[in-house]
Design an enzyme around this catalytic site. Structure first.
Site, mmCIF file in Angstrom:
data_model
loop_
_atom_site.group_PDB
_atom_site.id
_atom_site.type_symbol
_atom_site.label_atom_id
_atom_site.label_comp_id
_atom_site.label_asym_id
_atom_site.label_seq_id
_atom_site.Cartn_x
_atom_site.Cartn_y
_atom_site.Cartn_z
ATOM 1 N N ASN A 73 0.869 -1.186 0.000
ATOM 2 C CA ASN A 73 0.000 0.000 0.000
ATOM 3 C C ASN A 73 0.903 1.233 0.000
ATOM 4 O O ASN A 73 1.487 1.578 1.021
ATOM 5 C CB ASN A 73 -0.890 -0.036 1.264
ATOM 6 C CG ASN A 73 -1.747 1.209 1.400
ATOM 7 O OD1 ASN A 73 -1.838 2.024 0.475
ATOM 8 N ND2 ASN A 73 -2.387 1.353 2.555
ATOM 9 N N LYS A 75 0.108 4.213 -0.266
ATOM 10 C CA LYS A 75 -0.558 5.387 0.327
ATOM 11 C C LYS A 75 -0.371 6.609 -0.589
ATOM 12 O O LYS A 75 -0.418 6.465 -1.801
ATOM 13 C CB LYS A 75 -0.063 5.622 1.751
ATOM 14 C CG LYS A 75 -0.230 4.363 2.616
ATOM 15 C CD LYS A 75 -0.021 4.588 4.070
ATOM 16 C CE LYS A 75 -0.201 3.284 4.832
ATOM 17 N NZ LYS A 75 -0.028 3.421 6.263
ATOM 18 N N HIS A 93 -9.462 1.221 5.220
ATOM 19 C CA HIS A 93 -8.180 1.389 5.916
ATOM 20 C C HIS A 93 -8.385 2.370 7.073
ATOM 21 O O HIS A 93 -9.169 3.327 6.952
ATOM 22 C CB HIS A 93 -7.121 1.909 4.934
ATOM 23 C CG HIS A 93 -5.737 1.884 5.521
ATOM 24 N ND1 HIS A 93 -5.298 2.862 6.382
ATOM 25 C CD2 HIS A 93 -4.729 0.993 5.396
ATOM 26 C CE1 HIS A 93 -4.055 2.569 6.749
ATOM 27 N NE2 HIS A 93 -3.688 1.437 6.160
ATOM 28 N N GLU A 139 -6.761 4.780 8.075
ATOM 29 C CA GLU A 139 -6.510 6.188 7.744
ATOM 30 C C GLU A 139 -7.725 6.807 7.050
ATOM 31 O O GLU A 139 -7.939 8.016 7.138
ATOM 32 C CB GLU A 139 -5.241 6.300 6.879
ATOM 33 C CG GLU A 139 -3.995 6.065 7.726
ATOM 34 C CD GLU A 139 -2.797 5.539 6.969
ATOM 35 O OE1 GLU A 139 -2.799 5.556 5.727
ATOM 36 O OE2 GLU A 139 -1.843 5.087 7.640
ATOM 37 N N GLU A 190 -5.358 -5.033 11.003
ATOM 38 C CA GLU A 190 -4.309 -4.050 11.249
ATOM 39 C C GLU A 190 -4.616 -3.272 12.536
ATOM 40 O O GLU A 190 -5.432 -2.339 12.505
ATOM 41 C CB GLU A 190 -4.239 -3.036 10.109
ATOM 42 C CG GLU A 190 -3.963 -3.616 8.753
ATOM 43 C CD GLU A 190 -3.448 -2.557 7.798
ATOM 44 O OE1 GLU A 190 -2.287 -2.662 7.396
ATOM 45 O OE2 GLU A 190 -4.181 -1.601 7.497
ATOM 46 N N GLY A 235 2.431 2.385 11.066
ATOM 47 C CA GLY A 235 3.390 3.493 11.079
ATOM 48 C C GLY A 235 4.155 3.562 12.396
ATOM 49 O O GLY A 235 4.703 4.610 12.752
ATOM 50 N N SER A 243 3.527 -2.118 10.629
ATOM 51 C CA SER A 243 4.970 -2.192 10.888
ATOM 52 C C SER A 243 5.606 -3.503 10.433
ATOM 53 O O SER A 243 6.506 -4.034 11.086
ATOM 54 C CB SER A 243 5.260 -1.951 12.370
ATOM 55 O OG SER A 243 4.867 -0.634 12.717
HETATM 56 P P1 PGA Z 1 3.078 0.398 7.818
HETATM 57 O O1 PGA Z 1 1.588 0.621 7.263
HETATM 58 O O2 PGA Z 1 3.562 -0.909 7.223
HETATM 59 O O3 PGA Z 1 3.852 1.565 7.349
HETATM 60 O O4 PGA Z 1 2.971 0.314 9.315
HETATM 61 C C1 PGA Z 1 0.706 -0.441 7.180
HETATM 62 C C2 PGA Z 1 -0.626 -0.033 6.649
HETATM 63 O O5 PGA Z 1 -1.080 1.097 6.891
HETATM 64 O O6 PGA Z 1 -1.282 -0.834 5.972
#
Ligand code: PGA
Length: 258
Positions: free
Chosen positions: A15, A17, A102, A104, A172, A178, A218
């Site tokens: 992803n 983003k 997601h 976010e 997740e 993050g 992560s």
């Molecule tokens: P990250 O993001 O691997 O940077 O922690 C994961 C995600 O948001 O799917």
């Protein structure tokens, strides 16, 4: 009754983003990933670049080994929805996967009801919906489990049994996205079982066990294998490390060799 437990092909999703900043960089990253991920035997790789780069990247990354997806869609096919991209448009651009719900996006106001509509629309348009779920925090009265159960039940409310072949669930935990490290393999395994139990209650065991469960939060080239083995998950949703071609390719290699 005897249940057939299917060996699910592993799925590694990248992803991107809202990265990178230019089409040139996006093409470069796509090229590097394509070169580094030569052949996978047991793994499906899915790249989800920003929608604006999708079409320019597609001819480069649409190989047998690499599929591609959108990070979000609007449930309606067309209409007065300024700034939105519909599931129908994604399908017409030959996307095969769409990330839905997601954390976010949920943070921007996406409710379980909206997420449910998006999941239905993605599947109705013939793509695979990757429904993201995960608690914001863990509390001792296990409210976080109710929270995740709600996300799943409402997110899937528009689906029929046969739609499950087009569903992936990405677990997740929000606080691990993050962050500096993922949650433990043991905790991931527990959530994996919890999600399977919810799906079993909704659709029966055989169908439930055919839905791939991914972990995200992560994940990096160093911990990927451990997460998949200890968490017994069917794959990974990778954020930051999917923007580093070498690391992403390492993740794919380590999972494909399992
Ligand atoms: P990250 O993001 O691997 O940077 O922690 C994961 C995600 O948001 O799917």
């Amino acid at each position: 009754m005897i249940y057939t437990i299917l060996m699910i092909k592993k799925i590694i999703m990248g992803n991107w983003k809202m990265n990178p900043e230019s089409l040139e960089e996006a093409k470069k990253l796509g090229d590097e990933i394509r070169k580094k991920i030569v052949k996978t035997k047991r793994t499906t790789v899915v790249l989800c670049p920003p929608a604006v780069f999708f079409n320019s990247l597609k001819p480069k990354i649409a190989t047998k080994n690499i599929k591609y997806g959108f990070q979000n869609v609007h449930p309606e096919s067309s209409g007065s929805f300024t700034g939105e991209v519909s599931a129908r448009m994604a399908k017409n651009m030959k996307a095969e996967y769409v990330i839905v719900g997601h954390s976010e996006r949920r943070l921007m106001g996406e409710t379980n009801e909206i997420v449910g509509k998006k999941v239905s629309s993605v599947i109705k348009n013939g793509m695979t919906a990757v429904l993201c779920v995960g608690e914001k925090e863990i509390d001792e009265n296990a409210h976080h489990l109710i929270f995740v159960r709600d996300q799943i039940v409402k997110g899937l409310s528009g689906l029929k049994n046969e739609d499950l072949t087009k569903l992936v669930i990405a677990y997740e935990p929000v606080f691990a996205i993050g962050a500096s490290k993922p949650i433990s393999g043991h905790e991931i395994h527990q959530r994996n079982i919890f999600i399977k139990k919810i799906l079993t209650g909704l659709y029966g065991k055989e169908k439930a066990f055919s839905v791939p469960i991914l972990y995200g939060g992560s994940v990096n080239s160093e911990n990927a294998k451990k997460i998949v083995v200890e968490g017994s998950v069917d794959g990974l949703l990778v954020g930051r490390d999917s923007l580093k071609a070498l690391n992403f390719a390492e993740i794919v290699k380590s999972i494909d060799s399992l």
